[in-house]
Design a protein around this motif. Structure first.
Motif: not given
Length: 246
Positions: A172, A174-175, A178, A181-182, A187, A209, A212-213
């Protein structure tokens, strides 16, 4: 940052003859990382990428003799080799860590159809393997964020139903991360990616990223693919202080 280093087993076999094993192999204890839910993830794994069914089964036999219980296999021939091994070694399932992946849907697949493909694969894989759950289920990416989200919902269902003990994603960017995760309720514990020097220390933003997650990254060197020799894998997370070295 702390990092834990593990060595992945070779992705292809040059021979199926019995190996010469060190005397201490059977008693070797492989360190693990503790994932969400207290799941212990052994940091040393056999990756069967590109192997046939008999090669997969034989590789698992070799790995077990070496004390390697974590097997990372794909659906299809590799899964069938895992199933064959389990059918012949009835008492070993609980000692093993089964790690597999949802197939990437064909381009243009609708989110609804992609969800059905994922659900059907889980049913088929567990039936063929003869088990009620796998230990890690990973989802491949898609250029369609809605497909990622639809399939991740199925992965979450599988986890909630007790048919997977832990869940993650594979390759995966970053996009894509994200996107999952949206809408995710859970997670991903693992983002299992191929890394190379050109990505920089922040891996095109994936390291930041992930921190942060709370996502854990497993980084696979680009020269560790099918046909290669065993290569290092690196896990990086500032909260991870388990089984590793500086």
């Amino acid at each position: 940052l702390r990092s834990a280093i593990a060595i992945g087993a070779a992705s292809a076999l040059s021979t199926l003859s019995s190996p010469t094993l060190p005397a201490h192999a059977a008693s070797r204890t492989v360190p693990s990382w503790t994932l969400a839910g207290g799941v212990e993830f052994p940091i040393l794994a056999l990756n069967t990428a590109g192997m046939s069914t008999p090669e997969t089964e034989k590789a698992i036999e070799f790995a077990q003799k070496e004390g390697i219980t974590h097997v990372d296999f794909h659906p299809g021939q590799e899964r069938d080799g895992m199933a064959s091994y389990l059918s012949k070694h009835k008492g070993e399932r609980e000692k093993m860590f089964l790690n597999t992946k949802i197939r990437k849907p064909p381009p243009g697949t609708s989110p609804e159809d992609a969800a059905k493909l994922a659900r059907d694969q889980v049913d088929d894989d567990l039936r063929v393997l003869g088990v009620d759950k796998v230990d890690m289920l990973m989802l491949r990416d898609s250029p369609d964020a809605k497909v990622i989200q639809a399939q991740w919902a199925v992965v979450e269902e599988t986890l909630a139903a007790g048919r997977a003990r832990s869940v993650g994603v594979i390759n995966y960017c970053p996009s894509a991360l994200k996107a999952v995760l949206a809408t995710a309720k859970v997670t991903p514990s693992i983002n299992y990616i191929m890394a190379h020097a050109g990505m920089g220390r922040d891996l095109h933003g994936l390291r930041t990223l992930g921190e942060k997650t709370g996502n854990t990254h497993v980084l696979v060197r680009p020269d560790g693919g099918a046909g290669g020799q065993p290569r290092p894998r690196e896990q990086s997370n500032p909260k991870a202080d388990r089984g590793g070295t500086r």
